[in-house]
Design an enzyme around this catalytic site. Structure first.
Site, PDB file in Angstrom:
ATOM      1  CG  ASP A 123      -0.309  -0.322   2.534  1.00 55.56           C
ATOM      2  OD1 ASP A 123       0.932  -0.470   2.572  1.00 55.56           O
ATOM      3  OD2 ASP A 123      -1.034  -0.426   3.543  1.00 55.56           O
ATOM      4  CB  ILE A 124       2.010   3.374   2.131  1.00 53.83           C
ATOM      5  CG1 ILE A 124       2.598   4.781   2.199  1.00 53.83           C
ATOM      6  CG2 ILE A 124       2.072   2.729   3.485  1.00 53.83           C
ATOM      7  CD1 ILE A 124       1.741   5.762   3.014  1.00 53.83           C
ATOM      8  CG  ASP A 126       6.463   5.571   6.799  1.00 60.39           C
ATOM      9  OD1 ASP A 126       6.837   6.715   6.537  1.00 60.39           O
ATOM     10  OD2 ASP A 126       6.158   5.213   7.949  1.00 60.39           O
ATOM     11  CB  VAL A 177      -2.603   8.618   4.460  1.00 61.24           C
ATOM     12  CG1 VAL A 177      -2.204  10.030   4.080  1.00 61.24           C
ATOM     13  CG2 VAL A 177      -1.503   7.634   4.081  1.00 61.24           C
ATOM     14  CG  ASP A 183      -4.414  -0.320   9.730  1.00 61.77           C
ATOM     15  OD1 ASP A 183      -3.387  -0.303   9.018  1.00 61.77           O
ATOM     16  OD2 ASP A 183      -4.400  -0.691  10.909  1.00 61.77           O
TER      17      ASP A 183
HETATM   18  P1  IMP Z   1       7.521   0.888   6.024  1.00 60.30           P
HETATM   19  O1  IMP Z   1       8.094  -0.484   6.270  1.00 60.30           O
HETATM   20  O2  IMP Z   1       7.886   1.837   7.124  1.00 60.30           O
HETATM   21  O3  IMP Z   1       7.832   1.428   4.659  1.00 60.30           O
HETATM   22  O4  IMP Z   1       5.995   0.846   6.172  1.00 60.30           O
HETATM   23  C1  IMP Z   1       5.263  -0.035   5.578  1.00 60.30           C
HETATM   24  C2  IMP Z   1       3.941  -0.275   6.261  1.00 60.30           C
HETATM   25  O5  IMP Z   1       3.622   0.642   7.314  1.00 60.30           O
HETATM   26  C3  IMP Z   1       2.912  -0.073   5.208  1.00 60.30           C
HETATM   27  O6  IMP Z   1       2.738  -1.259   4.470  1.00 60.30           O
HETATM   28  C4  IMP Z   1       1.698   0.307   6.012  1.00 60.30           C
HETATM   29  O7  IMP Z   1       1.015  -0.859   6.406  1.00 60.30           O
HETATM   30  C5  IMP Z   1       2.255   1.000   7.242  1.00 60.30           C
HETATM   31  N1  IMP Z   1       2.156   2.474   7.075  1.00 60.30           N
HETATM   32  C6  IMP Z   1       3.131   3.344   6.749  1.00 60.30           C
HETATM   33  N2  IMP Z   1       2.675   4.616   6.683  1.00 60.30           N
HETATM   34  C7  IMP Z   1       1.366   4.530   6.994  1.00 60.30           C
HETATM   35  C8  IMP Z   1       0.319   5.519   7.073  1.00 60.30           C
HETATM   36  O8  IMP Z   1       0.487   6.728   6.857  1.00 60.30           O
HETATM   37  N3  IMP Z   1      -0.916   5.045   7.403  1.00 60.30           N
HETATM   38  C9  IMP Z   1      -1.179   3.731   7.652  1.00 60.30           C
HETATM   39  N4  IMP Z   1      -0.236   2.783   7.563  1.00 60.30           N
HETATM   40  C10 IMP Z   1       1.025   3.180   7.246  1.00 60.30           C
HETATM   41 MG    MG Z   2       1.380  -2.651   5.091  1.00 57.49          MG
END
Ligand code: IMP
Ligand code: MG
Length: 202
Positions: A123-124, A126, A177, A183
């Site tokens: 989905d995203i 981050d 978001v 979620d």
């Molecule tokens: P990362 O490993 O930090 O890149 O984050 C990945 C996961 O964190 C995503 O697949 C989301 O499930 C969750 N996530 C990151 N940012 C957001 C946000 O703004 N809202 C909700 N879930 C987020």
């Molecule tokens: Mg996720």
């Protein structure tokens, strides 16, 4: 003397309670504002699908969908793709409330990916910890290729290695978001648009 100690203990406990409540603030839908409309998201999904189709011409794509968040995006992307696709699902969890915490990935061990063209769909992006870890784990399974695709690319300093997915549908600011799979503590995934936390503008 004794009485003044009791009064101080009372005052201290009230202040500590206030600090704890402030740290554990719980958000409701009223704390979020509309950010990306459903039609804009669908338009960007079509565009990213077109780029993927061009790059994978004649190949079957094995989509590794990262649940729970990537479910709606995976469904719409699969429908928009002309390429032949197979979808397998893994689960990743890293967020508690609006904070990124320790990452756990499950469901990948039993999946066969040898000689497949793998596209990891989330989905995203981050901090990028999830995608980088998944690419590493998928590579151990000797696929022909591994690429990554996200609906949202968050422009954040938390992505310290400046990792860029191969495909990203929409680039967003550093905001928390919800909606279209994303979620807040398990809620709001079913919104067909994306909303941003009012107080989370960078
Ligand atoms: P990362 O490993 O930090 O890149 O984050 C990945 C996961 O964190 C995503 O697949 C989301 O499930 C969750 N996530 C990151 N940012 C957001 C946000 O703004 N809202 C909700 N879930 C987020
Ligand atoms: Mg996720």
């Amino acid at each position: 003397m004794k009485f003044s100690r009791i009064v101080w203990a009372f005052v201290l406990s009230i202040s500590l309670n206030g600090v704890t409540n402030a740290c554990q603030r719980h958000y409701t839908l009223d704390d979020f504002i509309p950010y990306l409309t459903a039609s804009y998201l669908q338009q960007r999904v079509q565009e990213v699908a077109h780029r993927i189709d061009t790059d994978y011409a004649g190949k079957e794509i094995t989509i590794v969908s990262v649940l729970e968040g990537a479910r709606p995006f995976t469904r719409d992307l699969k429908n928009a793709l002309k390429s032949k696709t197979q979808v397998v699902e893994v689960t990743a969890k890293s967020y508690e409330g609006t904070e990124s915490k320790d990452l756990t990935i499950s469901g990948l061990d039993s999946i066969y990916l040898k000689d497949k063209d793998v596209l990891i769909v989330d989905d995203i992006c981050d901090t990028a910890k999830t995608l980088k870890k998944l690419v590493e784990k998928v590579q151990e399974k000797q696929p022909t290729s591994v690429k990554t695709c996200v609906l949202l690319m968050k422009n954040t300093s938390k992505n310290s290695t400046k990792y860029q997915p191969d495909y990203q549908a929409v680039e967003i600011e550093d905001r928390f978001v919800i909606g279209y799979g994303l979620d807040y503590d398990g809620a709001y995934r079913d919104l067909n648009c994306v909303m941003a936390l009012k107080s989370s503008a960078a």
